[in-house]
Motif scaffolding. Structure first.
Motif, PDB file in Angstrom:
ATOM      1  N   GLU A   1      29.640   3.663  30.930  1.00  8.87           N
ATOM      2  CA  GLU A   1      30.871   3.222  30.287  1.00  8.87           C
ATOM      3  C   GLU A   1      31.100   1.725  30.492  1.00  8.87           C
ATOM      4  N   ILE A   2      30.722   1.228  31.666  1.00 12.61           N
ATOM      5  CA  ILE A   2      30.837  -0.215  31.911  1.00 12.61           C
ATOM      6  C   ILE A   2      29.954  -0.978  30.929  1.00 12.61           C
ATOM      7  N   ALA A   3      28.729  -0.508  30.725  1.00 10.38           N
ATOM      8  CA  ALA A   3      27.819  -1.184  29.805  1.00 10.38           C
ATOM      9  C   ALA A   3      28.350  -1.137  28.381  1.00 10.38           C
ATOM     10  N   VAL A   4      28.902  -0.002  27.982  1.00 13.71           N
ATOM     11  CA  VAL A   4      29.489   0.111  26.644  1.00 13.71           C
ATOM     12  C   VAL A   4      30.665  -0.856  26.516  1.00 13.71           C
ATOM     13  N   ALA A   5      31.484  -0.932  27.577  1.00 11.48           N
ATOM     14  CA  ALA A   5      32.659  -1.808  27.565  1.00 11.48           C
ATOM     15  C   ALA A   5      32.285  -3.279  27.526  1.00 11.48           C
ATOM     16  N   SER A   6      31.052  -3.613  27.883  1.00  9.13           N
ATOM     17  CA  SER A   6      30.626  -5.010  27.855  1.00  9.13           C
ATOM     18  C   SER A   6      30.597  -5.561  26.438  1.00  9.13           C
ATOM     19  N   GLY A   7      30.457  -4.655  25.455  1.00 10.22           N
ATOM     20  CA  GLY A   7      30.372  -5.081  24.065  1.00 10.22           C
ATOM     21  C   GLY A   7      28.999  -5.560  23.653  1.00 10.22           C
ATOM     22  N   ASN A   8      28.047  -5.535  24.595  1.00 10.34           N
ATOM     23  CA  ASN A   8      26.680  -5.977  24.295  1.00 10.34           C
ATOM     24  C   ASN A   8      25.823  -4.751  24.019  1.00 10.34           C
ATOM     25  N   LEU A   9      25.429  -4.590  22.769  1.00 11.36           N
ATOM     26  CA  LEU A   9      24.716  -3.387  22.353  1.00 11.36           C
ATOM     27  C   LEU A   9      23.407  -3.186  23.099  1.00 11.36           C
ATOM     28  N   VAL A  10      22.634  -4.254  23.261  1.00  8.59           N
ATOM     29  CA  VAL A  10      21.327  -4.128  23.915  1.00  8.59           C
ATOM     30  C   VAL A  10      21.502  -3.736  25.379  1.00  8.59           C
ATOM     31  N   LEU A  11      22.438  -4.392  26.069  1.00  9.95           N
ATOM     32  CA  LEU A  11      22.710  -4.017  27.459  1.00  9.95           C
ATOM     33  C   LEU A  11      23.116  -2.558  27.556  1.00  9.95           C
ATOM     34  N   ALA A  12      23.964  -2.109  26.643  1.00  8.66           N
ATOM     35  CA  ALA A  12      24.446  -0.732  26.684  1.00  8.66           C
ATOM     36  C   ALA A  12      23.302   0.253  26.513  1.00  8.66           C
ATOM     37  N   GLN A  13      22.378  -0.061  25.629  1.00  6.54           N
ATOM     38  CA  GLN A  13      21.289   0.883  25.395  1.00  6.54           C
ATOM     39  C   GLN A  13      20.248   0.847  26.515  1.00  6.54           C
ATOM     40  N   ILE A  14      19.986  -0.332  27.061  1.00  9.87           N
ATOM     41  CA  ILE A  14      19.083  -0.409  28.205  1.00  9.87           C
ATOM     42  C   ILE A  14      19.684   0.341  29.392  1.00  9.87           C
ATOM     43  N   GLN A  15      20.998   0.167  29.567  1.00  8.72           N
ATOM     44  CA  GLN A  15      21.684   0.860  30.648  1.00  8.72           C
ATOM     45  C   GLN A  15      21.580   2.373  30.475  1.00  8.72           C
ATOM     46  N   GLU A  16      21.692   2.848  29.238  1.00 11.43           N
ATOM     47  CA  GLU A  16      21.565   4.280  28.965  1.00 11.43           C
ATOM     48  C   GLU A  16      20.211   4.796  29.429  1.00 11.43           C
ATOM     49  N   VAL A  17      19.177   4.022  29.164  1.00 14.73           N
ATOM     50  CA  VAL A  17      17.828   4.416  29.587  1.00 14.73           C
ATOM     51  C   VAL A  17      17.717   4.426  31.111  1.00 14.73           C
ATOM     52  N   LEU A  18      18.167   3.352  31.744  1.00 14.34           N
ATOM     53  CA  LEU A  18      17.971   3.215  33.181  1.00 14.34           C
ATOM     54  C   LEU A  18      18.776   4.227  33.988  1.00 14.34           C
ATOM     55  N   THR A  19      19.967   4.602  33.515  1.00  6.71           N
ATOM     56  CA  THR A  19      20.746   5.580  34.275  1.00  6.71           C
ATOM     57  C   THR A  19      20.137   6.973  34.187  1.00  6.71           C
ATOM     58  N   GLN A  20      19.400   7.242  33.113  1.00  5.57           N
ATOM     59  CA  GLN A  20      18.765   8.549  32.970  1.00  5.57           C
ATOM     60  C   GLN A  20      17.415   8.630  33.689  1.00  5.57           C
ATOM     61  N   LEU A  21      16.756   7.492  33.813  1.00  6.79           N
ATOM     62  CA  LEU A  21      15.397   7.479  34.348  1.00  6.79           C
ATOM     63  C   LEU A  21      15.372   7.876  35.817  1.00  6.79           C
ATOM     64  N   PHE A  22      14.669   8.925  36.136  1.00  4.36           N
ATOM     65  CA  PHE A  22      14.510   9.426  37.507  1.00  4.36           C
ATOM     66  C   PHE A  22      15.855   9.735  38.170  1.00  4.36           C
ATOM     67  N   SER A  23      16.827  10.163  37.375  1.00  2.12           N
ATOM     68  CA  SER A  23      18.155  10.445  37.938  1.00  2.12           C
ATOM     69  C   SER A  23      18.099  11.592  38.949  1.00  2.12           C
ATOM     70  N   ARG A  24      17.278  12.599  38.673  1.00  2.00           N
ATOM     71  CA  ARG A  24      17.173  13.728  39.609  1.00  2.00           C
ATOM     72  C   ARG A  24      16.598  13.270  40.941  1.00  2.00           C
ATOM     73  N   GLU A  25      15.555  12.444  40.889  1.00  2.00           N
ATOM     74  CA  GLU A  25      14.924  11.975  42.123  1.00  2.00           C
ATOM     75  C   GLU A  25      15.886  11.097  42.924  1.00  2.00           C
ATOM     76  N   GLN A  26      16.606  10.228  42.224  1.00  2.00           N
ATOM     77  CA  GLN A  26      17.558   9.371  42.934  1.00  2.00           C
ATOM     78  C   GLN A  26      18.668  10.194  43.569  1.00  2.00           C
ATOM     79  N   ARG A  27      19.102  11.245  42.882  1.00  2.00           N
ATOM     80  CA  ARG A  27      20.166  12.095  43.417  1.00  2.00           C
ATOM     81  C   ARG A  27      19.725  12.761  44.709  1.00  2.00           C
ATOM     82  N   VAL A  28      18.469  13.217  44.738  1.00  2.00           N
ATOM     83  CA  VAL A  28      17.946  13.865  45.945  1.00  2.00           C
ATOM     84  C   VAL A  28      17.935  12.889  47.113  1.00  2.00           C
ATOM     85  N   ILE A  29      17.450  11.672  46.867  1.00  2.00           N
ATOM     86  CA  ILE A  29      17.340  10.679  47.942  1.00  2.00           C
ATOM     87  C   ILE A  29      18.718  10.240  48.420  1.00  2.00           C
ATOM     88  N   LEU A  30      19.623   9.996  47.484  1.00  2.00           N
ATOM     89  CA  LEU A  30      20.974   9.590  47.875  1.00  2.00           C
ATOM     90  C   LEU A  30      21.676  10.697  48.643  1.00  2.00           C
TER      91      LEU A  30
END
Length: 240
Positions: A156-185
């Motif tokens: 939501e922060i990335a979407v609120a930035s108003g920068n489309l490319v940042l928002a879409q890159i952020q969408e990718v990065l938050t999904q990437l290896f989310s399960r693995e990061q959750r386990v470690i955290l």
């Protein structure tokens, strides 16, 4: 309305389906405000389940490609011609180095996004962030819900930035290896500390203090990096 749909293999990610939906919108010449086929019809035509389709639509909604009007259907949004970045499919071993590289990539992207959001975020954006953090706080003992709410907060922060490319890159990065990061955290991190830092970031955004928002986001993500540095893959291997 079913002509023009092609089945999507069930093994594909929802991101692949999102890309197919954008192709369909463009190929059929849909314009902003046009109503798309029903979720039931699209799921049947693409050969996917409703949850997968809804996940794809949620991604597109965050990008402004579609607008989901509850009880009324799915409509083409003003961003239907925008760039769409799909999540990569990674088939190798998820290593400590790879996860650290991911966090290192997130730091400049998310600090830039939060700096822009301090100025560009609307009250609706800020209210959605607050609602997500309230949901997180109410589910501190539910790993799945907590992780989903926290990821959505960052998106939501990335979407609120108003920068489309940042928002879409952020969408990718938050999904990437989310399960693995959750386990470690879950092993090394503190969900309470994580939540307090999220509240601090929202506070800086509400103050419209770009410098403070950037500082708090950087501190937060560096804390995630520190957690990953403490991870010992041999003592705590990721589940298969």
């Amino acid at each position: 309305m079913s002509a023009g749909f092609a089945p999507v293999q069930k093994s594909n990610l929802a991101d692949d389906l999102a890309d197919r939906l954008v192709q369909l919108i463009r190929a059929r010449g849909y314009q902003p405000g046009d109503r798309l086929p029903s979720i039931m019809e699209m799921a049947r035509s693409f050969g996917v389940g409703h949850p997968t389709l809804r996940e794809a639509l949620k991604k597109l909604e965050s990008m402004g490609v579609v607008e989901i009007r509850h009880g009324a259907g799915v409509y083409v949004g003003s961003g239907h011609n925008r760039l769409l970045v799909s999540n990569p499919v990674f088939g190798g071993e998820v290593s400590k180095k790879l996860l650290l590289d991911l966090v290192e990539a997130r730091i400049p992207i998310e600090t830039t996004a939060v700096t822009l959001a301090a100025t560009a975020a609307t009250e609706e954006h800020l209210d959605r962030m607050a609602a997500l953090l309230a949901r997180a706080e109410a589910n501190m003992d539910n790993d799945a819900v907590l992780s989903e709410a926290n990821m959505a907060f960052h998106r939501e922060i990335a979407v609120a930035s108003g920068n489309l490319v940042l928002a879409q890159i952020q969408e990718v990065l938050t999904q990437l290896f989310s399960r693995e990061q959750r386990v470690i955290l879950g092993i090394y991190g503190s969900r309470e500390k994580d939540h307090r830092e999220h509240l601090g970031i929202l506070d800086a955004l509400r103050r419209r203090d770009a410098g403070l928002a950037e500082e708090r986001m950087k501190t937060h993500l560096e804390g995630v990096r520190d957690v990953l540095l403490r991870w010992d893959p041999e003592k705590n291997p990721l589940p298969a």
